[in-house]
Design a protein around this motif. Structure first.
Motif, PDB file in Angstrom:
ATOM      1  N   PHE B 232       0.951  -1.387   0.134  1.00 26.35           N
ATOM      2  CA  PHE B 232      -0.162   0.093  -0.349  1.00 26.35           C
ATOM      3  C   PHE B 232       1.069   0.823   0.219  1.00 26.35           C
ATOM      4  N   GLY B 233       0.177   2.245  -0.986  1.00 21.13           N
ATOM      5  CA  GLY B 233       1.925   3.066  -1.442  1.00 21.13           C
ATOM      6  C   GLY B 233       0.731   4.564  -0.857  1.00 21.13           C
ATOM      7  N   GLN B 234       1.872   4.985  -0.335  1.00 20.80           N
ATOM      8  CA  GLN B 234       1.270   6.373   0.022  1.00 20.80           C
ATOM      9  C   GLN B 234       0.051   6.368   1.239  1.00 20.80           C
ATOM     10  N   LEU B 235       0.812   6.084   2.138  1.00 19.45           N
ATOM     11  CA  LEU B 235      -1.026   6.529   3.283  1.00 19.45           C
ATOM     12  C   LEU B 235      -0.994   7.520   4.007  1.00 19.45           C
ATOM     13  N   SER B 236      -1.800   7.963   4.244  1.00 23.38           N
ATOM     14  CA  SER B 236      -1.652   9.607   4.804  1.00 23.38           C
ATOM     15  C   SER B 236      -2.496   9.771   6.208  1.00 23.38           C
ATOM     16  N   CYS B 237      -3.240   8.429   6.249  1.00 23.70           N
ATOM     17  CA  CYS B 237      -4.612   8.664   7.383  1.00 23.70           C
ATOM     18  C   CYS B 237      -3.960   8.159   9.058  1.00 23.70           C
ATOM     19  N   ALA B 238      -4.226   8.496   9.565  1.00 21.30           N
ATOM     20  CA  ALA B 238      -3.980   7.850  11.344  1.00 21.30           C
ATOM     21  C   ALA B 238      -4.727   6.325  11.436  1.00 21.30           C
ATOM     22  N   ARG B 239      -6.120   6.880  10.578  1.00 21.41           N
ATOM     23  CA  ARG B 239      -6.343   4.997  11.008  1.00 21.41           C
ATOM     24  C   ARG B 239      -5.680   3.891   9.742  1.00 21.41           C
ATOM     25  N   SER B 240      -5.655   4.749   8.560  1.00 21.03           N
ATOM     26  CA  SER B 240      -4.915   3.267   8.181  1.00 21.03           C
ATOM     27  C   SER B 240      -3.586   2.773   8.361  1.00 21.03           C
ATOM     28  N   VAL B 241      -3.000   3.513   9.320  1.00 24.68           N
ATOM     29  CA  VAL B 241      -1.773   3.004   9.658  1.00 24.68           C
ATOM     30  C   VAL B 241      -1.940   1.995  10.673  1.00 24.68           C
ATOM     31  N   ASP B 242      -3.082   2.496  12.029  1.00 30.17           N
ATOM     32  CA  ASP B 242      -3.943   1.198  12.468  1.00 30.17           C
ATOM     33  C   ASP B 242      -4.184  -0.041  11.972  1.00 30.17           C
ATOM     34  N   MET B 243      -5.270   0.166  11.045  1.00 30.18           N
ATOM     35  CA  MET B 243      -5.428  -0.895   9.587  1.00 30.18           C
ATOM     36  C   MET B 243      -4.207  -1.642   9.521  1.00 30.18           C
ATOM     37  N   ILE B 244      -3.178  -1.379   8.383  1.00 24.34           N
ATOM     38  CA  ILE B 244      -2.267  -2.025   7.683  1.00 24.34           C
ATOM     39  C   ILE B 244      -1.542  -2.846   9.261  1.00 24.34           C
ATOM     40  N   ARG B 245      -1.729  -1.598  10.811  1.00 24.29           N
ATOM     41  CA  ARG B 245      -0.907  -2.608  11.728  1.00 24.29           C
ATOM     42  C   ARG B 245      -1.744  -4.011  12.477  1.00 24.29           C
ATOM     43  N   ARG B 246      -3.127  -3.799  12.292  1.00 24.37           N
ATOM     44  CA  ARG B 246      -3.884  -4.946  12.090  1.00 24.37           C
ATOM     45  C   ARG B 246      -3.877  -5.919  11.521  1.00 24.37           C
ATOM     46  N   ALA B 247      -3.325  -5.424  10.130  1.00 22.36           N
ATOM     47  CA  ALA B 247      -3.767  -6.876   8.893  1.00 22.36           C
ATOM     48  C   ALA B 247      -2.280  -7.675   9.294  1.00 22.36           C
ATOM     49  N   LYS B 248      -0.868  -7.298   9.285  1.00 17.55           N
ATOM     50  CA  LYS B 248      -0.503  -7.145   9.853  1.00 17.55           C
ATOM     51  C   LYS B 248       0.342  -8.475  10.904  1.00 17.55           C
ATOM     52  N   ALA B 249      -0.916  -8.398  12.169  1.00 20.84           N
ATOM     53  CA  ALA B 249      -0.706  -8.537  12.862  1.00 20.84           C
ATOM     54  C   ALA B 249      -1.314  -9.804  12.779  1.00 20.84           C
ATOM     55  N   LYS B 250      -2.333 -10.058  11.765  1.00 17.84           N
ATOM     56  CA  LYS B 250      -3.440 -11.422  11.153  1.00 17.84           C
ATOM     57  C   LYS B 250      -2.481 -11.532   9.771  1.00 17.84           C
ATOM     58  N   GLY B 251      -1.006 -11.901   9.838  1.00 14.90           N
ATOM     59  CA  GLY B 251      -0.683 -12.121   8.774  1.00 14.90           C
ATOM     60  C   GLY B 251      -0.801 -12.058   7.488  1.00 14.90           C
ATOM     61  N   LEU B 252      -1.868 -10.928   6.910  1.00 18.66           N
ATOM     62  CA  LEU B 252      -1.500 -10.712   6.101  1.00 18.66           C
ATOM     63  C   LEU B 252      -0.147 -10.487   5.332  1.00 18.66           C
ATOM     64  N   PRO B 253      -0.080 -10.734   3.809  1.00 18.14           N
ATOM     65  CA  PRO B 253       1.361 -10.131   3.105  1.00 18.14           C
ATOM     66  C   PRO B 253       1.032  -9.290   2.579  1.00 18.14           C
ATOM     67  N   ILE B 254       1.298  -7.602   3.819  1.00 21.46           N
ATOM     68  CA  ILE B 254       1.288  -6.478   3.419  1.00 21.46           C
ATOM     69  C   ILE B 254       2.827  -6.123   3.813  1.00 21.46           C
ATOM     70  N   SER B 255       2.132  -4.381   2.852  1.00 18.52           N
ATOM     71  CA  SER B 255       3.229  -3.916   3.505  1.00 18.52           C
ATOM     72  C   SER B 255       3.304  -2.848   2.941  1.00 18.52           C
ATOM     73  N   ALA B 256       4.068  -1.335   3.000  1.00 16.01           N
ATOM     74  CA  ALA B 256       2.770  -0.389   3.029  1.00 16.01           C
ATOM     75  C   ALA B 256       4.218   1.112   3.232  1.00 16.01           C
ATOM     76  N   ASP B 257       4.227   1.842   2.228  1.00 15.30           N
ATOM     77  CA  ASP B 257       4.705   3.145   2.390  1.00 15.30           C
ATOM     78  C   ASP B 257       4.354   4.538   2.608  1.00 15.30           C
ATOM     79  N   CYS B 258       4.506   5.253   2.954  1.00 12.99           N
ATOM     80  CA  CYS B 258       4.575   6.827   2.933  1.00 12.99           C
ATOM     81  C   CYS B 258       5.284   8.087   2.085  1.00 12.99           C
ATOM     82  N   ALA B 259       4.830   9.078   1.619  1.00 12.58           N
ATOM     83  CA  ALA B 259       5.614   9.882   0.771  1.00 12.58           C
ATOM     84  C   ALA B 259       5.833  10.344   1.931  1.00 12.58           C
ATOM     85  N   ILE B 260       7.368  11.099   2.126  1.00 10.80           N
ATOM     86  CA  ILE B 260       8.114  11.416   3.209  1.00 10.80           C
ATOM     87  C   ILE B 260       7.515  13.419   3.464  1.00 10.80           C
ATOM     88  N   HIS B 261       7.033  13.614   2.540  1.00  7.08           N
ATOM     89  CA  HIS B 261       6.704  14.839   2.796  1.00  7.08           C
ATOM     90  C   HIS B 261       4.930  14.938   3.502  1.00  7.08           C
TER      91      HIS B 261
END
Lengths: 323, 425
Positions: B232-261
């Motif tokens: 998942f690219g260029q995330l911008s929201c606090a809630r997105s971070v939380d969703m990624i964190r939980r999905a990773k904890a479930k073991g889903l094959p995901i990764s994420a980045d955010c834009a430096i700005h």
């Protein structure tokens, strides 16, 4: 990038452009109202002209259609003896692909001294002001959903005319706050003039998020919102709001938010009813209220001329009809 | 060509701390750390005393506007900007003109890089659907065989959930990575600023958080359904971070980045309609910014990217809502990232991992690490160089920075690609 304040006021705190109420101060607002008052006598004369803008060329650039604002600006300019160039830009150059900046620069080449601009983009008046030559002034006649500062000032003029002082007033602004540049300017102006309470009344779909951050209290119920107010400002409901799923129907809107004689009784008995126009009778306001004795809607339009004269006069450094 | 880098502080992303070490490079590879291999003779020696030696940066999202928009930028101008700023690998989203949905465009990009480029490695990301139209699957297998490292529909919408599900299934079937920038087009609408007090005050059409999070929730469900490895690219929201964190904890094959700005700016930086602050997703609130920083520190966010979007002057010389979104980011990726260390967000080695090893691993690219046998894509950074950011000094053709006038510490003194010095300050 300069902020509002730097852009609108010169080093001596005088008006250089008139772009937004936000960034101005109470003293300037009061001066506009006082200056406008001195011009009402001009408006009532048989020969309705003063030479304040003689030799000055004003371009009226309306990228969006307008009847009231445009004609009162033109009348104000004529009464100040300006040379006037009115362009209906929505049907000319920019449609052919010319950029806003090119339009501006082409007009500047015609030695325009003052631009009155209405444009669909929020921030367009600031954009113009950032790019005009030094000495050229920009007046915002409505930019997107941002501000419509001369409308707000004529509304403040109307309120002061009928109510004298703002400090004890309760004012309710009713309707489509989300899309309204008029409401934003009114709220800033009412706050700067120390209005006791500013209420906005609207269904949640027509309220921007964090509306309270503008310094107002929010009511979703019209009857609660109207209780004991001194001023009711109704906003126009645009028909396209039904299509965007913001509202179910005009009929339901009128039932919940339409201003009827019955509901007006909840306000103070001497409350005035205002509307920036154009009004939709039977949608946001009942005909009998619009034409009733508490309505000052037509007076608003006439005050619009002297208020716009005042702003333009102050920009060229003149502070009233006598000078 | 053999190269000896002596006296440097080596920042290896897989290790916890930097350490003083000499590096020996030969035939495009790192052949020795601390100790030269037997018979090594340096044709050239760099004294990196007091400087950091780290892998060349891997930017997982940078638009070079080539082919198709030469008025904004091109491969020549942007690869020069990359190597001057320590970026040795660039991953290119498919929304070029024409889009990267056919092998000829892939070849064209590689050909132009060979002809005009400045030695940075370019890796095209293939279009998930033909013409990015969102309806028909692209020839993913052929594109992969021709060098597309992953598949994405960039910012273009997919017609419906069924197309998305099938695209993810198909990509998963050939072990390709899917890259998604979660964005619900209806909730995005004509919005141009974060839905909050600033947009309310300025009357700017707003973009709710749900434009990202509602899409992301659906995307995560489709990952669970299809098993498609997804970034998942260029995330911008606090809630997105939380969703990624939980999905990773479930073991889903995901990764994420955010834009430096997104880690430095908020909607308040729009100030008085500054069109350089117009981005999609928009600059969000302070609490979103803080949550993104937290997610970066705790590993929820794997990578940082420039989300480089160079523009010609005219694209930004418009009232805010009519301007084109995006920030020219190659010139500021590294200095901004180094600030995160200064501000105590994360240690230097972890930061470097977010910019090198992590994106390289996720995207299956060589490089990104310092170990014997690894590709000799390295940069040397002098952390003491103090400079002030001016758009006029940008190497990128796009001068649309959001960081005009910022003070930075740290600059690249050498960039080495495949064992060859391609830039020296």
């Amino acid at each position: 990038m300069p902020d509002n304040l730097d852009l609108q006021l010169d080093d001596n705190g005088r008006l250089r452009h008139f772009l937004s109420i936000e960034g101005l101060n109470q003293a300037i607002l009061t001066e506009i109202l006082d200056t406008a008052e001195s011009f009402t006598s001009v408006v009532d004369r048989t020969i309705k002209k003063v030479p304040i803008l003689r030799g000055i060329t004003v371009a009226n650039l309306f990228f969006e259609s307008s009847t009231r604002t445009r004609s009162t600006f033109e009348l104000a300019e004529q009464r100040l003896s300006a040379d006037i160039l009115s362009l209906n830009v929505s049907t000319s150059a920019t449609v052919k692909g010319e950029s806003l900046l090119d339009t501006l620069q082409n007009l500047e080449a015609m030695q325009i001294d003052m631009f009155v601009i209405r444009h669909q983009d929020s921030g367009s008046a600031h954009f113009f002001a950032q790019h005009v030559r030094p000495g050229v002034s920009v007046l915002n006649a409505g930019d997107g959903q941002h501000e419509h500062p001369t409308q707000a000032m004529l509304d403040m003029y109307t309120i002061r005319h009928y109510k004298k002082d703002f400090s004890g007033l309760r004012v309710a602004i009713v309707g489509d706050i989300l899309h309204s540049r008029v409401a934003r300017s009114q709220i800033h102006a009412l706050n700067l003039l120390n209005t006791a309470e500013i209420r906005v009344v609207a269904p949640r779909t027509l309220l921007p998020v964090a509306t309270e951050s503008l310094g107002v209290s929010v009511y979703e119920d019209l009857e609660l919102g109207l209780k004991d107010v001194d001023v009711v400002i109704m906003l126009r409901l645009q028909k396209e709001r039904m299509r965007g799923a913001l509202l179910p129907s005009e009929k339901e809107y009128f039932r919940k938010y339409g201003l009827s004689q019955e509901r007006l009784k909840l306000a103070r008995p001497d409350a005035i009813v205002m509307h920036p126009g154009p009004a939709n009778r039977g949608v946001e306001i009942e005909s009998s209220v619009m034409d009733g004795n508490q309505s000052v809607i037509l007076q608003q339009v006439s005050f619009g001329i002297s208020v716009r004269m005042a702003v333009m006069a102050m920009i060229v450094g003149q502070s009233g009809a006598s000078s | 060509m053999s190269l000896h880098i002596k006296n440097g502080l080596v920042v290896a992303p897989a290790e916890s701390a930097q350490r003083a070490a000499d590096l020996y490079l030969q035939d495009g590879k790192i052949v020795g750390i601390d100790q030269a291999p037997a018979g090594f003779e340096a044709a050239h020696t760099i004294d990196a005393g007091g400087h950091w030696v780290m892998p060349g940066l891997v930017d997982c999202q940078a638009r070079l506007r080539d082919p198709g928009q030469p008025e904004k930028a091109n491969i020549e101008s942007e690869t020069l900007a990359a190597i001057r700023n320590g970026i040795t690998t660039l991953c290119l989203p498919p929304d070029t003109q024409p889009p990267i949905d056919n092998s000829a465009t892939v070849e064209l990009i590689h050909h132009r890089n060979e002809m005009f480029g400045h030695k940075a490695h370019l890796y095209p990301i293939g279009a998930l659907t033909r013409g990015l139209g969102g309806e028909q699957l692209s020839n993913m297998a052929s594109l992969r065989d021709n060098g597309c490292i992953a598949f994405s529909n960039a910012k273009a919408p997919l017609a419906n959930n069924l197309v998305q599900r099938r695209a993810m299934d198909y990509a998963a079937g050939q072990q390709s990575l899917v890259i998604i920038q979660p964005l619900d087009q209806d909730l995005l609408g004509n919005g141009c600023a974060h839905e909050g007090a600033v947009a309310t005050r300025l009357g700017l059409p707003s973009i709710p958080e749900a434009a990202e999070t509602a899409a992301l929730a659906k995307d995560i469900e489709l990952v669970a359904q299809t098993g498609a490895r997804t970034h998942f690219g260029q995330l911008s929201c606090a809630r997105s971070v939380d969703m990624i964190r939980r999905a990773k904890a479930k073991g889903l094959p995901i990764s994420a980045d955010c834009a430096i700005h997104q880690l430095f700016l908020t909607d308040h930086d729009i100030a008085c309609f500054d069109s350089n602050m117009f981005t999609i997703p928009p600059l969000r609130s302070q609490s979103d910014r803080d949550a993104l920083r937290e997610g970066l520190a705790d590993g929820t966010i794997d990578c940082l990217c420039s989300d480089h979007q160079p523009h010609e002057v005219d694209a930004k010389l418009k009232p805010f809502p009519s301007a084109e979104p995006g920030i020219s980011g190659l010139d500021t990726l590294l200095p901004l990232a180094l600030r995160l260390v200064e501000e105590g967000v994360l240690p230097l080695a972890d930061l470097v991992a977010k910019l090198t090893l992590n994106p390289a691993r996720i995207l299956g690219l060589p490089g990104g690490n310092i170990e014997p046998g690894a590709a000799a894509d390295l940069i040397i950074v002098d952390p003491e160089i103090h400079w002030i950011c001016h758009a006029a000094d940008f190497v990128s053709k796009g001068k649309n920075t959001a960081f005009e006038g910022w003070d930075f510490d740290g600059a690249v003194t050498h960039t080495i690609v495949a064992g060859t010095i391609v830039y020296q300050r």
